[in-house]
Design a protein around this motif. Sequence first.
Motif, PDB file in Angstrom:
ATOM      1  N   UNK B  48     -16.935  14.955  -7.691  1.00 34.17           N
ATOM      2  CA  UNK B  48     -17.503  13.635  -8.000  1.00 34.17           C
ATOM      3  C   UNK B  48     -16.396  12.628  -8.328  1.00 34.17           C
ATOM      4  N   UNK B  49     -15.398  12.987  -9.187  1.00 36.43           N
ATOM      5  CA  UNK B  49     -14.303  12.030  -9.376  1.00 36.43           C
ATOM      6  C   UNK B  49     -13.633  11.617  -8.072  1.00 36.43           C
ATOM      7  N   UNK B  50     -13.479  12.581  -7.128  1.00 37.83           N
ATOM      8  CA  UNK B  50     -12.862  12.215  -5.844  1.00 37.83           C
ATOM      9  C   UNK B  50     -13.680  11.126  -5.167  1.00 37.83           C
ATOM     10  N   UNK B  51     -15.021  11.310  -5.128  1.00 40.64           N
ATOM     11  CA  UNK B  51     -15.876  10.288  -4.507  1.00 40.64           C
ATOM     12  C   UNK B  51     -15.695   8.958  -5.216  1.00 40.64           C
ATOM     13  N   UNK B  52     -15.672   8.985  -6.554  1.00 34.01           N
ATOM     14  CA  UNK B  52     -15.539   7.744  -7.319  1.00 34.01           C
ATOM     15  C   UNK B  52     -14.211   7.068  -6.996  1.00 34.01           C
ATOM     16  N   UNK B  53     -13.123   7.874  -6.934  1.00 37.17           N
ATOM     17  CA  UNK B  53     -11.818   7.276  -6.653  1.00 37.17           C
ATOM     18  C   UNK B  53     -11.730   6.772  -5.216  1.00 37.17           C
ATOM     19  N   UNK B  54     -12.405   7.472  -4.290  1.00 36.23           N
ATOM     20  CA  UNK B  54     -12.403   6.980  -2.905  1.00 36.23           C
ATOM     21  C   UNK B  54     -13.043   5.593  -2.868  1.00 36.23           C
ATOM     22  N   UNK B  55     -14.196   5.456  -3.550  1.00 36.76           N
ATOM     23  CA  UNK B  55     -14.866   4.149  -3.551  1.00 36.76           C
ATOM     24  C   UNK B  55     -13.975   3.106  -4.230  1.00 36.76           C
ATOM     25  N   UNK B  56     -13.310   3.493  -5.325  1.00 37.82           N
ATOM     26  CA  UNK B  56     -12.392   2.570  -6.000  1.00 37.82           C
ATOM     27  C   UNK B  56     -11.287   2.123  -5.053  1.00 37.82           C
ATOM     28  N   UNK B  57     -10.723   3.108  -4.315  1.00 35.38           N
ATOM     29  CA  UNK B  57      -9.627   2.785  -3.400  1.00 35.38           C
ATOM     30  C   UNK B  57     -10.123   1.845  -2.302  1.00 35.38           C
ATOM     31  N   UNK B  58     -11.332   2.119  -1.776  1.00 35.99           N
ATOM     32  CA  UNK B  58     -11.880   1.239  -0.739  1.00 35.99           C
ATOM     33  C   UNK B  58     -12.073  -0.168  -1.289  1.00 35.99           C
ATOM     34  N   UNK B  59     -12.599  -0.240  -2.528  1.00 38.58           N
ATOM     35  CA  UNK B  59     -12.858  -1.545  -3.139  1.00 38.58           C
ATOM     36  C   UNK B  59     -11.553  -2.309  -3.325  1.00 38.58           C
ATOM     37  N   UNK B  60     -10.531  -1.608  -3.815  1.00 38.41           N
ATOM     38  CA  UNK B  60      -9.248  -2.290  -4.054  1.00 38.41           C
ATOM     39  C   UNK B  60      -8.583  -2.671  -2.738  1.00 38.41           C
ATOM     40  N   UNK B  61      -8.797  -1.824  -1.716  1.00 41.73           N
ATOM     41  CA  UNK B  61      -8.217  -2.127  -0.406  1.00 41.73           C
ATOM     42  C   UNK B  61      -8.793  -3.422   0.142  1.00 41.73           C
ATOM     43  N   UNK B  62     -10.065  -3.685  -0.174  1.00 44.43           N
ATOM     44  CA  UNK B  62     -10.683  -4.935   0.265  1.00 44.43           C
ATOM     45  C   UNK B  62      -9.934  -6.123  -0.333  1.00 44.43           C
ATOM     46  N   UNK B  63      -9.529  -5.997  -1.599  1.00 45.70           N
ATOM     47  CA  UNK B  63      -8.828  -7.112  -2.255  1.00 45.70           C
ATOM     48  C   UNK B  63      -7.361  -7.167  -1.815  1.00 45.70           C
ATOM     49  N   UNK B  64      -6.682  -6.011  -1.858  1.00 46.37           N
ATOM     50  CA  UNK B  64      -5.239  -6.018  -1.601  1.00 46.37           C
ATOM     51  C   UNK B  64      -4.940  -6.069  -0.100  1.00 46.37           C
ATOM     52  N   UNK B  65      -5.645  -5.238   0.663  1.00 42.37           N
ATOM     53  CA  UNK B  65      -5.343  -5.136   2.084  1.00 42.37           C
ATOM     54  C   UNK B  65      -5.973  -6.242   2.908  1.00 42.37           C
ATOM     55  N   UNK B  66      -7.266  -6.494   2.691  1.00 45.70           N
ATOM     56  CA  UNK B  66      -7.981  -7.449   3.547  1.00 45.70           C
ATOM     57  C   UNK B  66      -7.789  -8.877   3.039  1.00 45.70           C
ATOM     58  N   UNK B  67      -7.911  -9.041   1.710  1.00 41.29           N
ATOM     59  CA  UNK B  67      -7.835 -10.395   1.172  1.00 41.29           C
ATOM     60  C   UNK B  67      -6.402 -10.771   0.766  1.00 41.29           C
ATOM     61  N   UNK B  68      -5.539  -9.758   0.629  1.00 38.46           N
ATOM     62  CA  UNK B  68      -4.123 -10.031   0.419  1.00 38.46           C
ATOM     63  C   UNK B  68      -3.742 -10.458  -0.980  1.00 38.46           C
ATOM     64  N   UNK B  69      -4.545 -10.150  -1.969  1.00 37.27           N
ATOM     65  CA  UNK B  69      -4.176 -10.481  -3.345  1.00 37.27           C
ATOM     66  C   UNK B  69      -3.968  -9.191  -4.132  1.00 37.27           C
ATOM     67  N   UNK B  70      -2.860  -9.115  -4.856  1.00 39.56           N
ATOM     68  CA  UNK B  70      -2.570  -7.897  -5.610  1.00 39.56           C
ATOM     69  C   UNK B  70      -3.348  -7.908  -6.927  1.00 39.56           C
ATOM     70  N   UNK B  71      -4.185  -6.887  -7.119  1.00 43.75           N
ATOM     71  CA  UNK B  71      -4.918  -6.795  -8.380  1.00 43.75           C
ATOM     72  C   UNK B  71      -4.413  -5.595  -9.164  1.00 43.75           C
ATOM     73  N   UNK B  72      -3.983  -5.820 -10.398  1.00 43.99           N
ATOM     74  CA  UNK B  72      -3.482  -4.716 -11.224  1.00 43.99           C
ATOM     75  C   UNK B  72      -4.473  -4.380 -12.326  1.00 43.99           C
ATOM     76  N   UNK B  73      -5.721  -4.856 -12.196  1.00 46.17           N
ATOM     77  CA  UNK B  73      -6.681  -4.604 -13.273  1.00 46.17           C
ATOM     78  C   UNK B  73      -8.002  -4.054 -12.784  1.00 46.17           C
ATOM     79  N   UNK B  74      -7.970  -3.349 -11.637  1.00 47.84           N
ATOM     80  CA  UNK B  74      -9.258  -2.929 -11.103  1.00 47.84           C
ATOM     81  C   UNK B  74      -9.953  -1.871 -11.937  1.00 47.84           C
TER      82      UNK B  74
END
Lengths: 294, 359
Positions: B48-74
């Motif tokens: 379950x933590x793996x699933x949660x972290x995968x979703x977290x990584x996908x969510x952060x990738x949307x901000x950092x990778x797609x939108x291009x803003x570095x977020x250090x507080x996700x």
Amino acid sequence: MVFLNYLINGISLGSIYAIIALGYTMVYGIAKMLNFAHGDVIMVGSYICFFAVSTYQLPTVVGILLAMAVCTVLGVVIEGLAYKPLRQAGSLAVLITAIGVSYFLQNAAQRLWSSNPKIFPPIVPREWSISLFNGQLSISVLTIITIAVCIVIMLALTFFTGKTKMGKAMRACSEDKAAAQLMGINVNRTISMTFAIGSALAAIAGVLLCSAYQTLVPTTGSMPGIKAFTAAVFGGIGSIPGALLGGLLLGVIEILAGGYISTQLQNAIVFAVLIVVLLVKPAGLLGKAVREKV
Amino acid sequence: MKKLRQMKRSTRSRVFTYALVIVAFVVIQLLRTFKDGGVGSVLEGQLIPICAYIVMALALNLVVGISGELSLGHAGFMSIGAFAGSAFAIALQGSVTLSPLRLALAMVFGAIVAAVLGFLISVPVLRLNGDYLAIVTLAFGEIIKSIVTNIYLAVDGRGLHFSFLNDTIELADGGVELIKGPMGVMNTQRISSFVAGFVLVLIALTVIFNLVNSRTGRAIMAARDNRIAAESVGISVTKYKMIAFVVSAALAGAAGTLYGLSQTTFVATKFDFNTSILILVFVVLGGLGNMWGSVIAAAALTILPEALRQFSELRMLVYAIVLILVMIATNNPTIRGFFGRIGDKFRRRAPEEKGGAVQ
């Protein structure tokens, strides 16, 4: 009187933040990278001084010099092994590498020196203090030394960057690396030198920090590191007077917030002030606003 | 096979990502059902933590990778989602007895609370750019941590009780404490399940892929690649960056709920700066803007410290060294060029230009 006391403590804590922030800001100014491992260099310096003074019974001054020497070498080695191969890579890759180095230093320290807290011997006895206003205000000698060291470092650094050849090379590199190279400046050596100075300062900051807070654990450096980084941004990252101003303000705000509002919300208040400052002055207090060009 | 080759690059990557997740899920479920000992106790506890972290990584990738803003507080959004969702689930314990439904409701609630917070934060944050934006997200993460640590929330017959800093709540009989300040949340029932985690990963992938391949997504990427050019063709940069940020916060909130409800107890300091950085590591290692990379990196790096248990105390050292070496190996031009040439020999075709990502 209580206010004055808080203020002096704040300036003392702020001086430590300022010394750490100098390391961040110099490295950022020249290499355009956030060196997240800087906080852990502080920790290593503190451990070296601790062992020199407690275990080997060396004089405190020798301990500090030893810590500075080890940190300088450590800073240069980290730069050479981990950051130099990534000179051409994007800033995120370097950031993650710096985080890797930070993990490495913390875990190596835990492995070598265990995670049991060490009681750090202060550079001067904590009881030494000066009483003013019929004993209403007492300032510890340690506080005075901390502030004095910070002032000396600032003056020395201002002289160094303004007058010496190496300092001028540093400023040239931070303006424009390619042009600096064309003028015959060895950019790689200049960057190494920046890391060396920043790390030596980190050692001093570590000793002062641990003298004030007594305990030393492998994660000692991480929170002051983040705070000092915040201080550097606060004052305008890349600017040396900015690091001093940011560090002092951050220290004062932290102590005042803890004293008058709530110790539990101390950090939240510090960061909230940072956000407000950045909204009003997006490049920090003394930072240069760069105009966008099309 | 031919059809697969004719697909657009983005479509192929999407199909591959879905296939990867579904195959992994089916294999793990088969192992858990038919093999003695399932997938091993270590992995079992991490599912379950793996699933949660995968979703977290996908969510952060949307901000950092797609939108291009570095977020250090996700991790802050994860924290909000975990606390809001868990409190909601505990409060509903009496009225909704079907636990998957309760979990779903809690996740929706966690996502909404995180999205609202994400919206409020994005208003000041998106006025800045570059490293200044990063430091402000870091600051917000720390503020969220400090505030959540001091929240006390309880429910009883008379309604909801709330206090801040000090626990001043006097509960009536039969009252339940939902959030206990620095003690965090105590879950009486762990209602998260691996299936729910899998469904959440699929939902996150669907949301992100549909967003990215839409008019909105193209506007977000245009704003990333060249802010001024995007503005000059009439794209409201702040609006589109905000959309990406809020969607990301909502997904992070749902992931937080999933994580929170899989633990018997958790505290606000769990979701600190280090957690934010950990998720950023997943995103950068997986490749910016590359969703299947995020999935693999998140799963691998969550298991790695557990798999290195045999090295006991050395494991975090090895982890750190692996991290540094991987970053150098994937980013150094010399090494990259070397691997690139080997790759070309196998493919015979010149490598396509990589999707632009921020540096």
